[in-house]
Design an enzyme around this catalytic site. Structure first.
Site, PDB file in Angstrom:
ATOM      1  N   ARG A   1      12.883   1.767   2.033  1.00 49.02           N
ATOM      2  CA  ARG A   1      11.654   1.350   1.377  1.00 49.02           C
ATOM      3  C   ARG A   1      11.507   2.219   0.124  1.00 49.02           C
ATOM      4  O   ARG A   1      10.545   1.827  -0.683  1.00 49.02           O
ATOM      5  CB  ARG A   1      10.252   1.761   2.281  1.00 49.02           C
ATOM      6  CG  ARG A   1      10.281   0.733   3.696  1.00 49.02           C
ATOM      7  CD  ARG A   1       8.936   0.493   3.929  1.00 49.02           C
ATOM      8  NE  ARG A   1       7.939  -0.271   3.074  1.00 49.02           N
ATOM      9  CZ  ARG A   1       6.791  -0.217   3.202  1.00 49.02           C
ATOM     10  NH1 ARG A   1       6.278   0.321   4.316  1.00 49.02           N
ATOM     11  NH2 ARG A   1       6.149  -0.920   2.411  1.00 49.02           N
TER      12      ARG A   1
ATOM     13  N   HIS B   1       1.352   5.575  10.728  1.00 47.84           N
ATOM     14  CA  HIS B   1       0.403   6.002   9.466  1.00 47.84           C
ATOM     15  C   HIS B   1      -0.820   6.844   9.892  1.00 47.84           C
ATOM     16  O   HIS B   1      -1.389   5.942  10.810  1.00 47.84           O
ATOM     17  CB  HIS B   1       0.163   5.150   8.466  1.00 47.84           C
ATOM     18  CG  HIS B   1       1.535   4.665   7.613  1.00 47.84           C
ATOM     19  ND1 HIS B   1       2.085   3.397   7.305  1.00 47.84           N
ATOM     20  CD2 HIS B   1       2.446   5.491   6.924  1.00 47.84           C
ATOM     21  CE1 HIS B   1       3.236   3.299   6.758  1.00 47.84           C
ATOM     22  NE2 HIS B   1       3.495   4.728   6.445  1.00 47.84           N
TER      23      HIS B   1
ATOM     24  N   GLU C   1       0.927  -1.127   0.101  1.00 44.29           N
ATOM     25  CA  GLU C   1      -0.082   0.019  -0.088  1.00 44.29           C
ATOM     26  C   GLU C   1       0.879   1.104  -0.102  1.00 44.29           C
ATOM     27  O   GLU C   1       0.370   2.324  -0.387  1.00 44.29           O
ATOM     28  CB  GLU C   1      -0.924   0.169   1.202  1.00 44.29           C
ATOM     29  CG  GLU C   1      -1.618   1.363   1.410  1.00 44.29           C
ATOM     30  CD  GLU C   1      -2.578   1.347   2.557  1.00 44.29           C
ATOM     31  OE1 GLU C   1      -2.046   1.242   3.699  1.00 44.29           O
ATOM     32  OE2 GLU C   1      -3.913   1.465   2.341  1.00 44.29           O
ATOM     33  N   ASP C   2       2.168   1.181   0.742  1.00 40.10           N
ATOM     34  CA  ASP C   2       2.669   2.434   0.827  1.00 40.10           C
ATOM     35  C   ASP C   2       3.291   2.761  -0.442  1.00 40.10           C
ATOM     36  O   ASP C   2       4.108   3.944  -0.652  1.00 40.10           O
ATOM     37  CB  ASP C   2       3.831   2.074   2.039  1.00 40.10           C
ATOM     38  CG  ASP C   2       3.101   2.016   3.278  1.00 40.10           C
ATOM     39  OD1 ASP C   2       2.078   2.745   3.534  1.00 40.10           O
ATOM     40  OD2 ASP C   2       3.459   0.970   4.128  1.00 40.10           O
TER      41      ASP C   2
ATOM     42  N   ARG D   1       6.640   9.742   8.128  1.00 43.80           N
ATOM     43  CA  ARG D   1       7.108   9.193   6.581  1.00 43.80           C
ATOM     44  C   ARG D   1       6.555   9.993   5.431  1.00 43.80           C
ATOM     45  O   ARG D   1       6.843   9.850   4.442  1.00 43.80           O
ATOM     46  CB  ARG D   1       6.279   7.718   6.650  1.00 43.80           C
ATOM     47  CG  ARG D   1       6.787   6.786   7.479  1.00 43.80           C
ATOM     48  CD  ARG D   1       8.083   6.220   7.351  1.00 43.80           C
ATOM     49  NE  ARG D   1       8.405   5.299   8.156  1.00 43.80           N
ATOM     50  CZ  ARG D   1       8.190   3.997   8.003  1.00 43.80           C
ATOM     51  NH1 ARG D   1       7.605   3.454   7.021  1.00 43.80           N
ATOM     52  NH2 ARG D   1       8.637   2.966   9.060  1.00 43.80           N
TER      53      ARG D   1
ATOM     54  N   CYS E   1      -2.254  -2.199   4.769  1.00 40.98           N
ATOM     55  CA  CYS E   1      -0.723  -2.272   4.045  1.00 40.98           C
ATOM     56  C   CYS E   1      -0.601  -3.114   3.136  1.00 40.98           C
ATOM     57  O   CYS E   1       0.083  -3.099   2.217  1.00 40.98           O
ATOM     58  CB  CYS E   1       0.061  -2.244   5.369  1.00 40.98           C
ATOM     59  SG  CYS E   1      -0.356  -1.555   6.840  1.00 40.98           S
TER      60      CYS E   1
END
Ligand code: CIR
Length: 264
Positions: A90, A168, A70-71, A137, A255
């Site tokens: 990431r 998040h 998802e990120d 983030r 996620c």
């Protein structure tokens, strides 16, 4: 209107053996790969049971957190935006996702600014707007760049705040339908959901705020009976999926997939 939770497609990525090196705020134990794989298979079965097509990508050993797809992107009906994750380990996951989005979408755009960071876990799309939580983030530059990239797609971007110490924005909330949001009290108290109907997760069950509405199902992590009962009473069809291993890495139901209906 239900574009915010009716989807024809999802993308998932298999957990890799390197998951034991995944990022975590607090060490509460090493994730068990085979149990995570079993939970992941249950999750995909739940997505498919709604009639959606699920694209299952291979594990990526070089990226321990890459199961949390998802990120890497924001997927809207009009197109996809490739994110720029704020966690240095990431960053490369986004480029790995790009060709898979291009295979399904005619319009794929990307966050490109060197100072812009944004992760999909901080983005909640409703029928009328895109809420983006500033977090450790996701920064203001990332949110501003996203707003410019989607400006011609009709949904405004609204900057909100992820509570301190929470990974998040969507760690603490989920969309349940066009008007309703499941939220922790600590997040809803910030006032960011004014105008929506809010259902609070039960006290002590904050970890199930990260659930997903996917077509006719609300898919929630197993083991949160009070919130489950409240959601059933409100008329939602529930499906539970084990999340003990992803929870060790601060991951949850949202996620594990990108969910969308692409216009090609
Ligand atoms: C991370 O810290 O990036 C991963 N261990 C967990 C990511 C969870 N993703 C999400 O909430 N969207």
């Amino acid at each position: 209107m239900s574009a915010s939770y009716r989807f024809t497609h999802a993308i998932t990525r298999a957990p890799s053996a390197s998951i034991v090196q995944g990022l975590r705020a607090v060490d509460i134990g090493v994730p068990d790969l085979s149990l995570m794989q079993a939970h992941h298979a249950d999750y995909i079965t739940a997505l498919r049971s709604t009639g959606a097509q699920v694209v299952e990508l291979d594990a990526l050993d070089a990226f321990p957190d890459s199961v949390f797809v998802e990120d890497t992107a924001l997927c809207l009906p009009q197109g996809a935006i490739v994110m720029r994750p704020g966690a240095p380990s990431r960053l490369g996951e986004a480029a790995e996702m790009t060709p898979h989005l291009k295979a399904l979408y005619g319009d794929v755009r990307a966050i490109a600014g060197g100072q812009s960071f944004i992760e999909g876990g901080d983005i909640l799309t409703t029928e009328t707007e895109i809420l983006v939580g500033r977090s450790a983030r996701t920064n203001a530059a990332g949110i501003a760049e996203l707003a410019a990239l989607v400006a011609d797609w009709g949904l405004p971007v609204r900057e909100v705040f992820t509570p301190p110490g929470v990974l998040h924005f969507k760690t603490d909330c989920s969309l349940l339908d066009g008007e309703t949001i499941l939220s922790t009290e600590r997040l809803a108290a910030s006032g960011c959901f004014e105008g929506y109907r809010v259902i609070h997760v039960a006290q002590g069950e904050e970890a199930c705020a990260n659930s997903i509405r996917f077509n006719d199902l609300v898919i929630m992590p197993a083991g949160f009976p009070k919130t489950r009962a409240a959601l059933e009473k409100a008329g939602y069809r529930l499906r539970e999926v084990g999340n003990s291993e992803c929870a060790k890495l601060d991951g949850g139901m949202s996620c594990l997939s990108l969910r969308f209906t692409p216009k090609v």
